[in-house]
Design a protein around this motif. Structure first.
Motif, PDB file in Angstrom:
ATOM      1  N   LEU A 143      17.561  11.268 -11.150  1.00  0.00           N
ATOM      2  CA  LEU A 143      16.658  10.603 -12.079  1.00  0.00           C
ATOM      3  C   LEU A 143      16.229   9.230 -11.567  1.00  0.00           C
ATOM      4  O   LEU A 143      15.113   8.772 -11.821  1.00  0.00           O
ATOM      5  CB  LEU A 143      17.322  10.460 -13.453  1.00  0.00           C
ATOM      6  N   SER A 144      17.109   8.550 -10.839  1.00  0.00           N
ATOM      7  CA  SER A 144      16.750   7.231 -10.302  1.00  0.00           C
ATOM      8  C   SER A 144      15.676   7.366  -9.228  1.00  0.00           C
ATOM      9  O   SER A 144      14.779   6.519  -9.126  1.00  0.00           O
ATOM     10  CB  SER A 144      17.985   6.531  -9.730  1.00  0.00           C
ATOM     11  N   MET A 145      15.755   8.442  -8.417  1.00  0.00           N
ATOM     12  CA  MET A 145      14.727   8.678  -7.411  1.00  0.00           C
ATOM     13  C   MET A 145      13.372   8.925  -8.082  1.00  0.00           C
ATOM     14  O   MET A 145      12.335   8.407  -7.651  1.00  0.00           O
ATOM     15  CB  MET A 145      15.089   9.893  -6.545  1.00  0.00           C
ATOM     16  N   TRP A 146      13.401   9.722  -9.149  1.00  0.00           N
ATOM     17  CA  TRP A 146      12.170  10.004  -9.896  1.00  0.00           C
ATOM     18  C   TRP A 146      11.665   8.737 -10.584  1.00  0.00           C
ATOM     19  O   TRP A 146      10.466   8.475 -10.628  1.00  0.00           O
ATOM     20  CB  TRP A 146      12.444  11.102 -10.926  1.00  0.00           C
ATOM     21  N   GLY A 147      12.579   7.951 -11.132  1.00  0.00           N
ATOM     22  CA  GLY A 147      12.199   6.769 -11.890  1.00  0.00           C
ATOM     23  C   GLY A 147      11.459   5.739 -11.065  1.00  0.00           C
ATOM     24  O   GLY A 147      10.565   5.054 -11.558  1.00  0.00           O
ATOM     25  N   MET A 148      11.819   5.600  -9.780  1.00  0.00           N
ATOM     26  CA  MET A 148      11.176   4.596  -8.936  1.00  0.00           C
ATOM     27  C   MET A 148       9.677   4.851  -8.810  1.00  0.00           C
ATOM     28  O   MET A 148       8.875   3.921  -8.806  1.00  0.00           O
ATOM     29  CB  MET A 148      11.824   4.580  -7.544  1.00  0.00           C
ATOM     30  N   THR A 149       9.284   6.132  -8.707  1.00  0.00           N
ATOM     31  CA  THR A 149       7.862   6.442  -8.550  1.00  0.00           C
ATOM     32  C   THR A 149       7.081   6.099  -9.809  1.00  0.00           C
ATOM     33  O   THR A 149       5.955   5.604  -9.734  1.00  0.00           O
ATOM     34  CB  THR A 149       7.664   7.930  -8.215  1.00  0.00           C
ATOM     35  N   THR A 150       7.653   6.351 -10.970  1.00  0.00           N
ATOM     36  CA  THR A 150       6.945   6.074 -12.223  1.00  0.00           C
ATOM     37  C   THR A 150       6.892   4.578 -12.514  1.00  0.00           C
ATOM     38  O   THR A 150       6.053   4.134 -13.302  1.00  0.00           O
ATOM     39  CB  THR A 150       7.615   6.794 -13.404  1.00  0.00           C
ATOM     40  N   LEU A 151       7.772   3.808 -11.898  1.00  0.00           N
ATOM     41  CA  LEU A 151       7.782   2.362 -12.105  1.00  0.00           C
ATOM     42  C   LEU A 151       6.797   1.643 -11.194  1.00  0.00           C
ATOM     43  O   LEU A 151       6.124   0.698 -11.603  1.00  0.00           O
ATOM     44  CB  LEU A 151       9.196   1.813 -11.848  1.00  0.00           C
ATOM     45  N   VAL A 152       6.708   2.094  -9.954  1.00  0.00           N
ATOM     46  CA  VAL A 152       5.922   1.377  -8.960  1.00  0.00           C
ATOM     47  C   VAL A 152       4.442   1.767  -8.994  1.00  0.00           C
ATOM     48  O   VAL A 152       3.564   0.919  -8.836  1.00  0.00           O
ATOM     49  CB  VAL A 152       6.500   1.633  -7.545  1.00  0.00           C
ATOM     50  N   ALA A 153       4.162   3.045  -9.225  1.00  0.00           N
ATOM     51  CA  ALA A 153       2.784   3.539  -9.139  1.00  0.00           C
ATOM     52  C   ALA A 153       1.805   2.816 -10.062  1.00  0.00           C
ATOM     53  O   ALA A 153       0.703   2.462  -9.635  1.00  0.00           O
ATOM     54  CB  ALA A 153       2.749   5.048  -9.385  1.00  0.00           C
ATOM     55  N   PRO A 154       2.135   2.572 -11.351  1.00  0.00           N
ATOM     56  CA  PRO A 154       1.163   1.891 -12.219  1.00  0.00           C
ATOM     57  C   PRO A 154       0.836   0.471 -11.761  1.00  0.00           C
ATOM     58  O   PRO A 154      -0.247  -0.039 -12.034  1.00  0.00           O
ATOM     59  CB  PRO A 154       1.869   1.861 -13.587  1.00  0.00           C
ATOM     60  N   VAL A 155       1.788  -0.162 -11.077  1.00  0.00           N
ATOM     61  CA  VAL A 155       1.556  -1.525 -10.588  1.00  0.00           C
ATOM     62  C   VAL A 155       0.702  -1.506  -9.320  1.00  0.00           C
ATOM     63  O   VAL A 155      -0.200  -2.333  -9.140  1.00  0.00           O
ATOM     64  CB  VAL A 155       2.900  -2.233 -10.320  1.00  0.00           C
ATOM     65  N   LEU A 156       0.964  -0.539  -8.427  1.00  0.00           N
ATOM     66  CA  LEU A 156       0.219  -0.463  -7.178  1.00  0.00           C
ATOM     67  C   LEU A 156      -1.199   0.055  -7.386  1.00  0.00           C
ATOM     68  O   LEU A 156      -2.091  -0.246  -6.591  1.00  0.00           O
ATOM     69  CB  LEU A 156       0.949   0.443  -6.179  1.00  0.00           C
ATOM     70  N   GLY A 157      -1.418   0.830  -8.464  1.00  0.00           N
ATOM     71  CA  GLY A 157      -2.722   1.433  -8.711  1.00  0.00           C
ATOM     72  C   GLY A 157      -3.872   0.451  -8.694  1.00  0.00           C
ATOM     73  O   GLY A 157      -4.815   0.603  -7.889  1.00  0.00           O
ATOM     74  N   PRO A 158      -3.852  -0.592  -9.545  1.00  0.00           N
ATOM     75  CA  PRO A 158      -4.964  -1.551  -9.543  1.00  0.00           C
ATOM     76  C   PRO A 158      -5.130  -2.298  -8.224  1.00  0.00           C
ATOM     77  O   PRO A 158      -6.249  -2.577  -7.804  1.00  0.00           O
ATOM     78  CB  PRO A 158      -4.573  -2.517 -10.674  1.00  0.00           C
ATOM     79  N   ILE A 159      -3.993  -2.621  -7.573  1.00  0.00           N
ATOM     80  CA  ILE A 159      -4.069  -3.336  -6.300  1.00  0.00           C
ATOM     81  C   ILE A 159      -4.736  -2.459  -5.244  1.00  0.00           C
ATOM     82  O   ILE A 159      -5.668  -2.884  -4.550  1.00  0.00           O
ATOM     83  CB  ILE A 159      -2.669  -3.755  -5.827  1.00  0.00           C
ATOM     84  N   LEU A 160      -4.264  -1.210  -5.141  1.00  0.00           N
ATOM     85  CA  LEU A 160      -4.810  -0.283  -4.146  1.00  0.00           C
ATOM     86  C   LEU A 160      -6.260   0.066  -4.463  1.00  0.00           C
ATOM     87  O   LEU A 160      -7.115   0.111  -3.571  1.00  0.00           O
ATOM     88  CB  LEU A 160      -3.958   0.986  -4.108  1.00  0.00           C
ATOM     89  N   GLY A 161      -6.552   0.303  -5.761  1.00  0.00           N
ATOM     90  CA  GLY A 161      -7.918   0.638  -6.154  1.00  0.00           C
ATOM     91  C   GLY A 161      -8.891  -0.479  -5.848  1.00  0.00           C
ATOM     92  O   GLY A 161     -10.003  -0.248  -5.358  1.00  0.00           O
ATOM     93  N   GLY A 162      -8.481  -1.724  -6.136  1.00  0.00           N
ATOM     94  CA  GLY A 162      -9.339  -2.867  -5.843  1.00  0.00           C
ATOM     95  C   GLY A 162      -9.558  -3.052  -4.352  1.00  0.00           C
ATOM     96  O   GLY A 162     -10.683  -3.318  -3.905  1.00  0.00           O
ATOM     97  N   TRP A 163      -8.492  -2.878  -3.583  1.00  0.00           N
ATOM     98  CA  TRP A 163      -8.602  -3.046  -2.126  1.00  0.00           C
ATOM     99  C   TRP A 163      -9.522  -1.995  -1.514  1.00  0.00           C
ATOM    100  O   TRP A 163     -10.369  -2.301  -0.669  1.00  0.00           O
ATOM    101  CB  TRP A 163      -7.221  -2.963  -1.492  1.00  0.00           C
ATOM    102  N   ILE A 164      -9.376  -0.739  -1.972  1.00  0.00           N
ATOM    103  CA  ILE A 164     -10.234   0.334  -1.456  1.00  0.00           C
ATOM    104  C   ILE A 164     -11.686   0.091  -1.834  1.00  0.00           C
ATOM    105  O   ILE A 164     -12.593   0.243  -1.007  1.00  0.00           O
ATOM    106  CB  ILE A 164      -9.755   1.707  -1.992  1.00  0.00           C
ATOM    107  N   SER A 165     -11.928  -0.299  -3.094  1.00  0.00           N
ATOM    108  CA  SER A 165     -13.306  -0.538  -3.545  1.00  0.00           C
ATOM    109  C   SER A 165     -13.942  -1.705  -2.805  1.00  0.00           C
ATOM    110  O   SER A 165     -15.144  -1.694  -2.521  1.00  0.00           O
ATOM    111  CB  SER A 165     -13.329  -0.810  -5.053  1.00  0.00           C
ATOM    112  N   ASP A 166     -13.150  -2.735  -2.482  1.00  0.00           N
ATOM    113  CA  ASP A 166     -13.672  -3.913  -1.787  1.00  0.00           C
ATOM    114  C   ASP A 166     -13.940  -3.633  -0.311  1.00  0.00           C
ATOM    115  O   ASP A 166     -14.897  -4.172   0.268  1.00  0.00           O
ATOM    116  CB  ASP A 166     -12.694  -5.083  -1.910  1.00  0.00           C
ATOM    117  N   ASN A 167     -13.104  -2.820   0.315  1.00  0.00           N
ATOM    118  CA  ASN A 167     -13.168  -2.649   1.761  1.00  0.00           C
ATOM    119  C   ASN A 167     -13.777  -1.327   2.210  1.00  0.00           C
ATOM    120  O   ASN A 167     -14.198  -1.202   3.369  1.00  0.00           O
ATOM    121  CB  ASN A 167     -11.765  -2.782   2.364  1.00  0.00           C
TER     122      ASN A 167
END
Length: 516
Positions: A143-167
């Motif tokens: 469950l801890s392995m699964w939990g890490m993905t659900t914790l990090v993805a929502p935070v990385l989403g806007p950063i990655l989306g903005g970077w891709i859209s800008d570049n």
């Protein structure tokens, strides 16, 4: 061939690869719930539509996803969890490709609806397959392995989306799913194809499915459009609310009496399932709602760019990643309720710290609670998921995971909508209160105006500048109110956790029992 016996846990390289593949699929899924948020201006401009129309790119995915998640249990029994999981990944890849190729908004919305619908079973099934891969004494680590993905993805989403859209170009926010999905599907099929769950050809609950679509769809659209349409001053919102309430009432009655319900509501008879679902859903709603207003406050009122606001939020995942394996090892040795209590208390501390922010806040002060928030996040999903799934037999794990994730996702939407509306109301209230003293009879105000006019500004420009300062102050005070209320609610929820029963077997065996 369908296997009726529960397979043995995986070992060695297969266990590592299986965990990585399942986590990648979950990461890809959760990432897509937030990656489009900061790309809406680019999408709207490219497709020649307004920004408000562009927000349907987010809404369409959310509605379809919310409807399909609780169907996981029924779909699993009909098609098998491995076949369903692989099919969901491949259809997600195809729909992502269609999203990127979309020439018009209508085409993009149709592709997003398909993407959201096929994404529904992926998260609960990844939980179920992970639990079946690990020995009982290591289920908490799974469950801890699964939990890490659900914790990090929502935070990385806007950063990655903005970077891709800008570049690059916005279609690449969808195209990146293609190699990830193909890799995850290939590895998962190679490892899990002989570990299929039992299949039962139950009839389709057409009435229940129709009612589910009606009430969830109406509610989600109401929440997404409520702020724009001025909530219950709008006939459309009132109509959507009535449809949601009536269809929800009929849905509950029908599903309780139906022999083969599309959603197994009898799971709520379990005190651990009910208490855990309420705690994780309300907590997620508070967390997600605050995650929305904080970057908006930074960008709109403090002048941060989207990238800078994203970087302020990025460290929230650091402690979550580092501590999740530790929590996975600790959970079998301690009462999960104590970990949840510590999580809620620390969340309350983080939000209290943010309630003390002011308009002069520096980056260092902003980052302290952001770093600290990763600690309660690591103790949030894993222990609560263990409580929710404890004591359930194998055949009910997919249905339980699907239903709990459905309620959590729904509360995330509700929390976001309520938070945004409450923030607007508090800004208006504070603005009205502050402007009461902004008049020529107030010597401080009069002195400020005179000071600005001596710098060469006209009286109108001086009034405008002061109004801007009052607006910034009102937004800060409104955000402080939200943070303070969130802190209080987290403290109050601690009592709810202690209505659940402790997980009795060591090693989280009760949680994993369903997988063996």
């Amino acid at each position: 061939m369908t296997s009726h016996a529960q397979p043995a846990p995986l070992r060695g390289g297969q266990l590592v690869l299986g965990t990585v593949a399942l986590s990648l699929a979950t990461f890809m899924n959760v990432l897509d719930t937030s990656i489009a948020n900061v790309s809406i201006p680019a999408i709207s401009g490219d497709l020649g539509v307004s920004a408000s129309q562009g927000t349907w790119v987010i809404t369409s995915f959310a509605v379809a996803n919310a409807i399909s998640v609780p169907l996981t249990g029924w779909l699993t029994e009909r098609f098998g969890q491995v076949r369903l999981f692989i099919s969901s990944i491949l259809l997600f890849v195809i729909s992502s490709w269609l999203c990127g190729m979309a020439p018009t908004l209508g085409f993009l919305l149709a592709a997003r609806v398909l993407q959201g619908a096929v994404a529904g079973p992926m998260i609960p099934l990844s939980q179920s397959l992970l639990l079946s891969s690990y020995p009982q004494q290591k289920s908490a680590m799974a469950l801890s392995m699964w939990g890490m993905t659900t914790l990090v993805a929502p935070v990385l989403g806007p950063i990655l989306g903005g970077w891709i859209s800008d570049n690059y170009q916005w279609p690449w926010i969808f195209y990146i799913n293609i190699p990830i999905g193909i890799l995850a599907a290939s590895v998962t099929w190679s490892i899990y194809r002989t570990r299929e769950s039992q299949i039962q050809h139950k009839p389709i609950d057409k009435v229940g499915l129709t009612l589910l679509v009606l009430w969830v769809g109406s509610l989600q659209i109401m929440l997404d459009k409520g702020k724009e349409l001025d909530w219950f001053n709008s006939t459309t919102i009132v109509a959507l609310a009535l449809v949601a309430i009536v269809s929800f009432a009929f849905f509950i009655v029908w599903e309780i009496t139906e022999k083969y319900p599309v959603v197994d509501l009898t799971l709520f008879k379990g005190i651990n399932f009910t208490g855990g679902v309420v705690a994780i859903s309300v907590g997620y709603g508070l967390f997600f709602g605050n995650l929305v207003i904080l970057p908006q406050w930074l960008q709109i009122y403090l002048g941060y760019t989207a990238t800078q606001a994203g970087l302020i939020l990025a460290p929230v995942g650091l402690f979550a990643i580092l501590l999740s394996p530790v929590i996975g090892k600790t959970l079998p040795k301690v009462d999960a309720r104590w970990l949840v209590t510590a999580s809620f208390a620390l969340f309350a501390l983080v939000f209290y710290m943010r309630s003390e922010f002011n308009t002069q806040v520096d980056v260092h002060t902003l980052l302290i609670p952001t770093f600290l928030q990763g600690i309660p996040m690591s103790m949030f999903f894993i222990p609560l998921t263990a409580i929710i799934l404890s004591g359930l037999p194998a055949r009910r794990i997919p249905a339980a995971a699907g239903l709990s994730n459905f309620v959590r996702i729904l509360c995330g939407g509700v929390g976001t909508s309520i938070t945004a509306t409450l923030w607007d109301n508090r800004i208006s209230l504070h603005h009205a209160q502050l402007t009461e003293s902004a008049n020529v009879y107030n010597p401080i105000f009069d002195h400020a105006v005179n000071g600005l006019t001596t710098l060469g500004l006209s009286h109108q420009q001086a009034y405008g500048m002061i109004d801007g300062l009052i607006t910034n102050q009102s937004a800060m005070l409104g955000a402080n109110d939200i943070f303070w209320i969130s802190a209080v609610l987290f403290i109050l929820m601690i009592g709810l956790v202690w209505f659940t029963r402790p997980i009795k077997s060591s090693g989280g065996a009760d949680v994993a029992a369903g997988a063996h």
